[in-house]
Design a protein around this motif. Structure first.
Motif: not given
Length: 93
Positions: A46-47, A54-56, A75-77
């Motif tokens: 989960m990212i 940008r991934s945080v 945004i949660l992917t």
């Protein structure tokens, strides 16, 4: 005369209802809760990404402390072991 508005969302999933992901509370202050529909596949990762993509944050638990993130839209992917992805938007206050 009644008008009905229909919103159609296209996904690349074969059965989108089988990959249901929801986040709460939304908006969230400190702890983000993730609810997954049990459909037989496990979560790979989960990212959380900011509004610029940008991934945080990356994690694998269904409860995540996000108090260190600044206020904004995220945004949660969720990526599953079968390669499918589900995306949910949330607001951090």
């Amino acid at each position: 005369d009644k008008t009905i508005e229909i919103l159609i969302i296209h996904t690349n999933m074969t059965h989108p209802d089988q990959y249901a992901v929801s986040v709460y509370p939304n908006p969230v202050n400190n702890k983000l809760q993730i609810h997954l529909t049990d459909f037989g596949y496990k979560v790979k990762t989960m990212i959380v990404s900011d509004s610029r993509g940008r991934s945080v944050l990356a994690f694998n638990s269904l409860t995540q402390d996000i108090s260190s993130l600044p206020a904004g839209i995220y945004i949660l992917t969720v990526e599953f072991t079968n390669g499918q992805r589900n995306v949910e938007k949330f607001v951090k206050q």
